[in-house]
Design an enzyme around this catalytic site. Structure first.
Site, PDB file in Angstrom:
ATOM      1  N   HIS A  55       0.790  -1.196  -0.074  1.00 12.16           N
ATOM      2  CA  HIS A  55       0.053   0.194  -0.030  1.00 12.16           C
ATOM      3  C   HIS A  55       0.721   1.288  -0.029  1.00 12.16           C
ATOM      4  O   HIS A  55       0.589   2.207   0.830  1.00 12.16           O
ATOM      5  CB  HIS A  55      -0.908   0.171   1.114  1.00 12.16           C
ATOM      6  CG  HIS A  55      -1.654  -1.002   1.286  1.00 12.16           C
ATOM      7  ND1 HIS A  55      -2.158  -1.811   2.458  1.00 12.16           N
ATOM      8  CD2 HIS A  55      -2.252  -2.203   0.352  1.00 12.16           C
ATOM      9  CE1 HIS A  55      -3.067  -2.659   2.192  1.00 12.16           C
ATOM     10  NE2 HIS A  55      -2.893  -2.978   1.062  1.00 12.16           N
TER      11      HIS A  55
HETATM   12  C1  LIG Z   1       0.534  -7.315  -4.862  1.00 13.98           C
HETATM   13  C2  LIG Z   1      -0.527  -6.353  -4.669  1.00 13.98           C
HETATM   14  C3  LIG Z   1      -1.599  -6.479  -3.704  1.00 13.98           C
HETATM   15  C4  LIG Z   1      -2.434  -5.572  -3.452  1.00 13.98           C
HETATM   16  N1  LIG Z   1      -3.513  -5.793  -2.867  1.00 13.98           N
HETATM   17  C5  LIG Z   1      -4.607  -4.889  -2.686  1.00 13.98           C
HETATM   18  C6  LIG Z   1      -6.009  -5.240  -2.113  1.00 13.98           C
HETATM   19  O1  LIG Z   1      -6.081  -6.266  -2.096  1.00 13.98           O
HETATM   20  N2  LIG Z   1      -6.907  -4.125  -2.179  1.00 13.98           N
HETATM   21  C7  LIG Z   1      -6.381  -2.964  -2.257  1.00 13.98           C
HETATM   22  O2  LIG Z   1      -7.298  -1.895  -2.186  1.00 13.98           O
HETATM   23  N3  LIG Z   1      -5.337  -2.525  -2.686  1.00 13.98           N
HETATM   24  C8  LIG Z   1      -4.348  -3.568  -2.797  1.00 13.98           C
HETATM   25  N4  LIG Z   1      -3.169  -3.144  -3.457  1.00 13.98           N
HETATM   26  C9  LIG Z   1      -2.929  -1.752  -3.735  1.00 13.98           C
HETATM   27  C10 LIG Z   1      -3.682  -1.157  -5.018  1.00 13.98           C
HETATM   28  O3  LIG Z   1      -3.729  -2.117  -5.907  1.00 13.98           O
HETATM   29  C11 LIG Z   1      -2.694  -0.042  -5.297  1.00 13.98           C
HETATM   30  O4  LIG Z   1      -2.540   0.916  -4.346  1.00 13.98           O
HETATM   31  C12 LIG Z   1      -3.473   0.931  -6.498  1.00 13.98           C
HETATM   32  O5  LIG Z   1      -3.797  -0.091  -7.489  1.00 13.98           O
HETATM   33  C13 LIG Z   1      -2.732   2.016  -7.108  1.00 13.98           C
HETATM   34  O6  LIG Z   1      -3.213   2.558  -8.070  1.00 13.98           O
HETATM   35  P1  LIG Z   1      -2.270   3.645  -8.889  1.00 13.98           P
HETATM   36  O7  LIG Z   1      -3.083   4.049  -9.954  1.00 13.98           O
HETATM   37  O8  LIG Z   1      -1.759   4.561  -8.163  1.00 13.98           O
HETATM   38  O9  LIG Z   1      -1.216   2.805  -9.460  1.00 13.98           O
HETATM   39  P2  LIG Z   1      -0.984   1.563 -10.411  1.00 13.98           P
HETATM   40  O10 LIG Z   1      -2.429   0.781 -10.386  1.00 13.98           O
HETATM   41  O11 LIG Z   1       0.074   0.764 -10.027  1.00 13.98           O
HETATM   42  O12 LIG Z   1      -0.903   2.268 -12.047  1.00 13.98           O
HETATM   43  C14 LIG Z   1       0.358   2.808 -12.329  1.00 13.98           C
HETATM   44  C15 LIG Z   1       0.203   2.367 -13.816  1.00 13.98           C
HETATM   45  O13 LIG Z   1       1.451   3.104 -14.583  1.00 13.98           O
HETATM   46  C16 LIG Z   1       2.407   2.407 -15.264  1.00 13.98           C
HETATM   47  N5  LIG Z   1       3.387   3.348 -15.404  1.00 13.98           N
HETATM   48  C17 LIG Z   1       4.434   3.408 -14.381  1.00 13.98           C
HETATM   49  N6  LIG Z   1       5.597   4.021 -14.867  1.00 13.98           N
HETATM   50  C18 LIG Z   1       5.034   4.242 -16.372  1.00 13.98           C
HETATM   51  C19 LIG Z   1       6.128   4.575 -17.347  1.00 13.98           C
HETATM   52  N7  LIG Z   1       7.241   5.461 -16.973  1.00 13.98           N
HETATM   53  N8  LIG Z   1       5.641   4.904 -18.618  1.00 13.98           N
HETATM   54  C20 LIG Z   1       4.314   4.243 -18.728  1.00 13.98           C
HETATM   55  N9  LIG Z   1       3.468   3.672 -17.833  1.00 13.98           N
HETATM   56  C21 LIG Z   1       3.980   3.342 -16.546  1.00 13.98           C
HETATM   57  C22 LIG Z   1       2.189   1.081 -14.414  1.00 13.98           C
HETATM   58  O14 LIG Z   1       2.913  -0.045 -15.512  1.00 13.98           O
HETATM   59  C23 LIG Z   1       0.950   1.023 -13.957  1.00 13.98           C
HETATM   60  O15 LIG Z   1       0.136   0.327 -15.134  1.00 13.98           O
HETATM   61  C24 LIG Z   1      -2.411  -4.084  -3.695  1.00 13.98           C
HETATM   62  C25 LIG Z   1      -1.121  -4.116  -4.847  1.00 13.98           C
HETATM   63  C26 LIG Z   1      -0.237  -5.015  -4.992  1.00 13.98           C
HETATM   64  C27 LIG Z   1       0.820  -4.561  -5.751  1.00 13.98           C
END
Ligand SMILES: Cc1cc2nc3c(=O)[nH]c(=O)nc-3n(C[C@H](O)[C@H](O)[C@H](O)COP(=O)(O)OP(=O)(O)OC[C@H]3O[C@@H](n4cnc5c(N)ncnc54)[C@H](O)[C@@H]3O)c2cc1C
Length: 547
Positions: free
Chosen positions: A472
């Protein structure tokens, strides 16, 4: 150079919602750049595939954190989704919003429109809650299906009865009026399949024809004209690929997640001047808060050996697995439709008087070295416990000017004393829960931390030896007023001092919340989409003064 209205970097939880909402306007043209591949792999969609994608390099950035002062010299593994849906495509499917005070604290830090009454309508708009829930809190018409665990396991039932025997009440809806209590988990799983942000939001948006999603598009830096972000540079095909530039006539939106959004800003010359200059990067805009303030939940996993009943450890092998596969194929139920966590428990450490500060999870399974990803051979059950609102903060900083070098991730777990005290209290509660009377028929003995570990110091030592992330990370591009030194974006999520650029993802959280972060990240993106489109925010919920 191609020009779009909006260029979104990252097709993760936030990027998927943004693409959907911004694409509702048929006149808008949106480009979404995602470093990873499409989300075709079956392990993404099969809930139990979690254990496979956990280490699958093709869809996971698979970062390693720096050893911290309280991780016993260990580098803690930090998985992150790298595919359509981002981390929501590899996460544990749990749906947990947090407590009302989490968001009220954000508002108290100077962020107008982010208190609980303001954000609740967005949580509701996003979800299609199937099952129990008070309509004041739950949505029924959104695209994100939220169901409750439908696998009734004797160990889970006994664990919940054990919690009740210790005075922890059952709570029919921890996403409702109050979080504390014990219950089965709510999940983003429907009909035995994962509901990622891509499935709920991005794929439907693509069908409209005005959202151009480009995979294997690794963004290397932002393009500026003066202080205005006007476009994005990426390598088509990833490392060694073809350089491509796209322009945004309205805005560039950075949704790369907590580790990668600050990395892209720093690579583009936005951040601490000392850091940028040390890597030979020209300072475009000095903003010392970029990458600073990282927070995460740190959890030791207490394990007991189990007797008189089979646990997931054995069910996931040999003939049993084939039986379960058949069950999933015919009914979409059973072991393969499960999340890695089944029961949630929110309770008090006794260290603070306010709302619950401990989150505990129960699973009738156990993992090698306490790290989810590899099940143990002998029967086991696990209680992970963590402090919901840690005080410790770390940072994300570029390692070099190379956009393919993984960033330096230092979470500084447990550096604040209060965090250590609450984590120890969590381990003590986990021990009492596992040894409760209702679990006695199945409880063989405590395996970790083990009966010899008794004093607070011994428990803390065990926590530093075996604690892991609960995945997280947040707070590396924090939202706050312009005069706050740490703030990166304002309460409209615009980067301070720059134009045409917002950050929209888990990194903007000013403080860690009492929850897993997917639900709140989706909410952040949904709320941001109204800001970007210039729409009036959804009306805040009016609670009676006593509520
Ligand atoms: C193993 C795991 C288990 C989890 N379990 C839970 C759960 O059960 N419940 C829950 O609520 N949360 C959970 N989480 C956390 C939750 O999924 C994340 O907090 C949330 O998805 C974050 O969203 P975000 O949009 O900030 O980032 P992300 O969803 O990580 O999206 C970022 C995106 O940007 C892309 N990206 C990054 N850098 C670049 C670049 N330079 N160029 C192009 N693309 C790029 C990445 O590839 C990714 O697709 C978990 C996370 C993980 C990893």
């Amino acid at each position: 150079m191609e020009t779009f209205d909006y260029v979104i970097i990252g097709a993760g939880s936030a990027g998927s919602v943004l693409a959907n909402r911004l694409g509702e306007d048929p006149a808008s043209r949106i480009c979404v750049l995602e470093a990873g591949p499409t989300d075709w792999h079956p392990y993404i969609h099969l809930p139990a595939g979690f254990i496979k994608t956990f280490h699958m390099k093709s869809v996971n950035w698979g970062y390693q954190q720096e050893p911290g002062p309280w991780t016993g010299g260990r580098s803690v593994y930090a998985p992150r989704g790298k595919t359509l849906g981002g981390s929501s495509s590899i996460n544990g499917h749990i749906y947990n919003r947090g407590q009302r005070q989490d968001f009220n604290t954000w508002a108290q830090l100077g962020n107008r429109g982010w208190g609980y009454p303001d954000v609740l309508p967005y949580f509701k708009r996003l979800e299609r809650r199937v099952g129990e829930g008070d309509e004041t809190y739950r949505g029924r018409d959104g695209s994100l299906t939220v169901t409750t665990m439908d696998w009734k396991d004797p160990l889970c039932e006994a664990f919940m009865e054990g919690a009740v025997s210790l005075g922890i009440p059952k709570n029919p809806d921890y996403n409702g009026a109050i979080q504390e209590g014990v219950s089965y988990c709510q999940r983003t799983i429907e009909n035995g399949l994962r509901v990622s942000a891509a499935k709920a939001f991005l794929h439907p948006a693509r069908k409209r024809g005005n959202v151009d999603v480009r995979t294997h598009a690794h963004v290397t830096n932002l393009i500026f004209e003066g202080k205005r972000a006007v476009g994005v540079r990426y390598l088509k095909g990833g490392k060694g690929g073809t350089p491509v530039e796209v322009r945004a006539s309205k805005e560039v939106i950075l949704s790369g997640g907590t580790y990668n959004s600050p990395q892209v800003l720093q690579l583009s010359g936005v951040g601490s001047p000392e850091l940028l200059q040390s890597h030979g990067i020209e300072v475009r805009h000095a903003l010392p808060g970029v990458g600073e303030g990282l927070q995460d939940h740190y959890a030791p996993r207490s394990v007991a050996r189990v007797k008189n009943i089979r646990t997931i450890n054995e069910l996931r092998r040999g003939v049993s697995l084939w039986v379960e596969a058949l069950k999933w194929a015919t009914t979409r139920r059973g072991l393969l439709s499960l999340s890695p966590t089944m029961v949630y428990c929110f309770w008090h450490s006794g260290e603070t008087t306010e709302s619950s500060d401990l989150q505990l999870t129960f699973t009738p399974a156990s993992y090698k070295e306490g790290v989810q990803g590899q099940l143990e051979d002998e029967p086991g059950m696990t209680v992970a416990s963590w402090q919901q609102r840690p005080e410790s903060r770390g940072y994300v900083r570029i390692r070099s000017a190379d956009p393919f070098a993984p960033p330096i991730i230092q979470t500084n777990y447990l550096v604040e004393e209060i965090d250590r005290r609450v984590v120890v209290a969590g381990m003590k509660l986990a021990r009492r829960l596992l040894a409760s009377k209702p679990l006695a028929p199945y409880y063989a003995y405590e395996d970790f931390p083990g009966p010899k570990v008794q004093s607070d110091d011994e428990l803390l030592a065990a926590a530093t030896e075996r604690g892991t992330t609960t995945f997280h990370p947040g707070c590396t591009c924090r939202m706050g007023p312009a005069d706050a030194k740490w703030a990166v974006v304002d309460d409209q999520l615009r980067v301070h001092g720059l134009q045409g650029l917002r950050v929209v993802d888990a990194s903007i959280m000013p403080r860690m919340i009492s929850a897993n972060l997917n639900a709140s990240t989706l909410m952040i993106a949904d709320k941001a989409s109204d800001m970007i489109r210039g729409k009036t925010a959804l009306e805040a919920v009016k609670f009676p003064v006593s509520a």
